[in-house]
Design a protein around this motif. Sequence first.
Motif, PDB file in Angstrom:
ATOM      1  N   GLN A   9     108.831 -20.170  97.750  1.00 39.46           N
ATOM      2  CA  GLN A   9     108.427 -21.008  98.883  1.00 39.46           C
ATOM      3  C   GLN A   9     109.585 -21.262  99.834  1.00 39.46           C
ATOM      4  OE1 GLN A   9     106.799 -24.463  96.918  1.00 39.46           O
ATOM      5  NE2 GLN A   9     104.759 -23.566  96.722  1.00 39.46           N
ATOM      6  N   GLU A  24     107.095 -16.600 109.760  1.00 37.85           N
ATOM      7  CA  GLU A  24     105.957 -15.691 109.611  1.00 37.85           C
ATOM      8  C   GLU A  24     106.370 -14.344 109.030  1.00 37.85           C
ATOM      9  OE1 GLU A  24     102.677 -16.082 110.086  1.00 37.85           O
ATOM     10  OE2 GLU A  24     103.077 -18.213 110.364  1.00 37.85           O
ATOM     11  N   GLN A  25     107.572 -13.897 109.362  1.00 35.67           N
ATOM     12  CA  GLN A  25     108.029 -12.604 108.858  1.00 35.67           C
ATOM     13  C   GLN A  25     108.279 -12.618 107.352  1.00 35.67           C
ATOM     14  OE1 GLN A  25     111.505 -11.663 111.180  1.00 35.67           O
ATOM     15  NE2 GLN A  25     110.308 -10.835 112.882  1.00 35.67           N
ATOM     16  N   GLY A  26     108.424 -13.824 106.792  1.00 35.06           N
ATOM     17  CA  GLY A  26     108.727 -13.913 105.367  1.00 35.06           C
ATOM     18  C   GLY A  26     107.515 -13.964 104.470  1.00 35.06           C
ATOM     19  N   LYS A  27     106.322 -14.145 105.045  1.00 37.16           N
ATOM     20  CA  LYS A  27     105.131 -14.282 104.224  1.00 37.16           C
ATOM     21  C   LYS A  27     104.852 -13.005 103.435  1.00 37.16           C
ATOM     22  CE  LYS A  27     102.702 -17.874 106.788  1.00 37.16           C
ATOM     23  NZ  LYS A  27     101.457 -18.251 107.497  1.00 37.16           N
ATOM     24  N   GLY A  28     104.758 -13.155 102.137  1.00 37.47           N
ATOM     25  CA  GLY A  28     104.424 -12.030 101.268  1.00 37.47           C
ATOM     26  C   GLY A  28     105.554 -11.077 100.976  1.00 37.47           C
ATOM     27  N   ARG A  29     106.749 -11.340 101.511  1.00 32.28           N
ATOM     28  CA  ARG A  29     107.856 -10.393 101.356  1.00 32.28           C
ATOM     29  C   ARG A  29     108.831 -10.790 100.254  1.00 32.28           C
ATOM     30  NH1 ARG A  29     110.975  -9.253 106.690  1.00 32.28           N
ATOM     31  NH2 ARG A  29     111.971  -7.813 105.234  1.00 32.28           N
ATOM     32  N   ASN A  70     112.207 -17.808 106.424  1.00 33.03           N
ATOM     33  CA  ASN A  70     112.004 -16.591 107.210  1.00 33.03           C
ATOM     34  C   ASN A  70     110.741 -16.629 108.060  1.00 33.03           C
ATOM     35  OD1 ASN A  70     114.088 -14.277 106.258  1.00 33.03           O
ATOM     36  ND2 ASN A  70     113.638 -15.640 104.543  1.00 33.03           N
ATOM     37  N   GLU A 101     103.308 -17.720  91.975  1.00 27.92           N
ATOM     38  CA  GLU A 101     102.861 -19.085  92.255  1.00 27.92           C
ATOM     39  C   GLU A 101     103.393 -20.091  91.232  1.00 27.92           C
ATOM     40  OE1 GLU A 101     100.337 -16.020  93.958  1.00 27.92           O
ATOM     41  OE2 GLU A 101     100.947 -16.439  91.882  1.00 27.92           O
ATOM     42  N   GLN A 144     110.470 -17.957 101.759  1.00 29.01           N
ATOM     43  CA  GLN A 144     109.469 -17.626 102.766  1.00 29.01           C
ATOM     44  C   GLN A 144     109.513 -18.601 103.937  1.00 29.01           C
ATOM     45  OE1 GLN A 144     105.713 -17.349 100.689  1.00 29.01           O
ATOM     46  NE2 GLN A 144     106.139 -15.278  99.963  1.00 29.01           N
ATOM     47  N   ALA A 145     109.752 -19.865 103.649  1.00 30.94           N
ATOM     48  CA  ALA A 145     109.830 -20.863 104.726  1.00 30.94           C
ATOM     49  C   ALA A 145     111.021 -20.596 105.640  1.00 30.94           C
ATOM     50  CB  ALA A 145     109.928 -22.266 104.130  1.00 30.94           C
ATOM     51  N   THR A 203     108.136 -12.261  97.136  1.00 32.72           N
ATOM     52  CA  THR A 203     107.482 -12.612  95.878  1.00 32.72           C
ATOM     53  C   THR A 203     108.190 -11.949  94.699  1.00 32.72           C
ATOM     54  OG1 THR A 203     105.926 -10.767  96.037  1.00 32.72           O
ATOM     55  CG2 THR A 203     105.264 -12.874  97.018  1.00 32.72           C
TER      56      THR A 203
END
Length: 252
Positions: free
Chosen positions: A99, A107-112, A105, A136, A102-103, A114
């Motif tokens: 979390q 929008e570019q960090g979403k899903g990258r 980065n 999660e 991703q925060a 994990t």
Amino acid sequence: MTYCVGMVLDHGIVLMSDTRTNSGVDNISVFRKMFHWSVPGERIISVMTAGNLATTQAVISRLEERSKAPDERSNSLLELPTMFQVAVETGKLLRETVQDTQAENGEQGKGRFTASLIVAGQIKGMEPRLFMIYPEGNFIEASFDTPFFQIGETKYGRPILIRGYDRNMSFEDAVKLLMVSFDSTLKANLSVGLPLDMMVIERDIYEPAHEQRIEATDEYFQSVSSGWSDALRTAFHSLPNYHFEKTEAESA
């Protein structure tokens, strides 16, 4: 990509992981993905990692609390009373790390960023336990119905494990089975590569019963690889031949 397997046996747990990381065919590196900590006579805990390298390294560092001064470092895993709580704490750290990254980065960090983990070990007075932890932070535990976990590039080596696994098998046979599974994965996917790390956690022995790094030059691994290929060809040719039925025109 990655391939890691944790397998529960009656005698303990066997773990194996590859070491390849890459961000393209011309940028390949070797990084350890298997880590362990032990208190002789009291506990042994191992973690294997798959996913974004920065994320997994951050999780391992936070588990070891490397931000403290050397004389103040304290591994929280060595203080928790049960393996279940070890899994809870590790899952919490993984979720928070994913979390946070991703925060940072946007929008570019979403899903990258994990990652997933396999946690294994035993604390004195309790059973050896094996968990798979999702990005999660939630997790599942190995059972009689699900006696092994895979993370990373799982599909190529899974059929071997399903057909060959026996909970009563020896550690030696389990290592051989894992080597066949990894060899099949290596042959099918270039993102998984040697060397491999392997460790055996024997029941009530609170330190690695056996650990080894398996290099490309390892004679036993080479013999397993070539022997498995030969055995598959032999088995294939021993199967009944298929015959095309002739049509009436062909029979005339």
